[in-house]
Design an enzyme around this catalytic site. Sequence first.
Site, mmCIF file in Angstrom:
data_model
loop_
_atom_site.group_PDB
_atom_site.id
_atom_site.type_symbol
_atom_site.label_atom_id
_atom_site.label_comp_id
_atom_site.label_asym_id
_atom_site.label_seq_id
_atom_site.Cartn_x
_atom_site.Cartn_y
_atom_site.Cartn_z
ATOM 1 N N HIS A 114 0.840 -1.203 0.000
ATOM 2 C CA HIS A 114 0.000 0.000 0.000
ATOM 3 C C HIS A 114 0.874 1.252 0.000
ATOM 4 O O HIS A 114 2.052 1.208 0.355
ATOM 5 C CB HIS A 114 -0.902 0.041 1.242
ATOM 6 C CG HIS A 114 -2.086 -0.880 1.147
ATOM 7 N ND1 HIS A 114 -2.018 -2.192 1.525
ATOM 8 C CD2 HIS A 114 -3.350 -0.667 0.706
ATOM 9 C CE1 HIS A 114 -3.202 -2.763 1.327
ATOM 10 N NE2 HIS A 114 -4.022 -1.866 0.828
ATOM 11 N N LYS A 162 -0.660 5.029 4.589
ATOM 12 C CA LYS A 162 -1.541 4.080 5.287
ATOM 13 C C LYS A 162 -1.151 3.973 6.765
ATOM 14 O O LYS A 162 0.011 3.780 7.096
ATOM 15 C CB LYS A 162 -1.498 2.710 4.605
ATOM 16 C CG LYS A 162 -2.492 1.737 5.196
ATOM 17 C CD LYS A 162 -2.853 0.617 4.244
ATOM 18 C CE LYS A 162 -3.815 -0.382 4.865
ATOM 19 N NZ LYS A 162 -5.108 0.210 5.241
#
Length: 232
Positions: free
Chosen positions: A131, A135
């Site tokens: 990701h 995040k």
Amino acid sequence: MKIALLGYGKMGKTIEKIALERGHSIVLKVDKEDTNYDISVADVAIDFSIPSAAVNNITTCINAGVPVVSGTTGWLDQYNDILQLCKEKKGSFIYASNFSLGVNLFFELNKKLAQMISPIKEYDVSMEEIHHTQKLDAPSGTAITLAEGVIEHSAKTAWKLDEGDINTIPITAVREADVPGTHSIAYTSEVDTIEIKHTAHNRHGFALGAVVASEWLHGKTGVFSMKDVLGL
Ligand SMILES: NC(=O)C1=CN([C@@H]2O[C@H](COP(=O)(O)OP(=O)(O)OC[C@H]3O[C@@H](n4cnc5c(N)ncnc54)[C@H](O)[C@@H]3O)[C@@H](O)[C@H]2O)C=CC1
Ligand SMILES: O=C(O)C1=N[C@H](C(=O)O)C[C@H](O)C1
């Protein structure tokens, strides 16, 4: 429908665009500075905020009798409290670690593969999620759901970030600029690797799934999942 957005970041903005395209109106946008708002103006609320705010946001909606769809990850240690509250108040709630159609199909494929491979002791399982660098939680909610799917259909009993053993699935969390979300599951033996992978190209699938879930939830009472919404 009149939609309230709880969290107006990357996902909140993408959801707004899709909701407007589908003929809904956005009656409330709540972000971190907004503490005093009237959620009852909305037919349904969609929460994509941050792990430390999700429980409070969802509780506000349930207490006000507003159906709520939450995609925020990283708060599931309090999921049972929310279930209890929702039952007591006869509320309407859907949480999904991932709202995209593709990932929900991938969840089913993952369980099927675990079921097929678990009797074959030559293979051991591991997972990776990649990701973007903003995040806040690791591993991703989607990786946790995938691990739970393997645990349901194999001899594994737990998952752990970066470490694994005979009973435990190791999950590696990688952070790279601008990656919307990539998840892979690998079964490795001495001689080969079997791997399945889902790559999100952008946030559209997550956001569309959340809007579809809110349309589906409107007028229903209870706690539901994306499996209910998609009929999987
Ligand atoms: N279930 C799914 O399909 C997906 C879930 N997510 C999850 O959704 C969440 C949000 O993701 P992004 O939009 O990418 O993050 P983001 O960081 O771009 O947006 C989050 C927003 O929430 C705001 N916020 C902070 N405190 C708040 C509060 N008390 N009330 C309302 N808003 C508040 C932040 O200021 C920010 O604007 C994350 O937990 C992420 O893991 C993200 C994509 C898909
Ligand atoms: O934070 C994100 O961006 C995402 N979060 C969700 C998760 O934690 O699984 C879903 C998606 O992978 C994007």
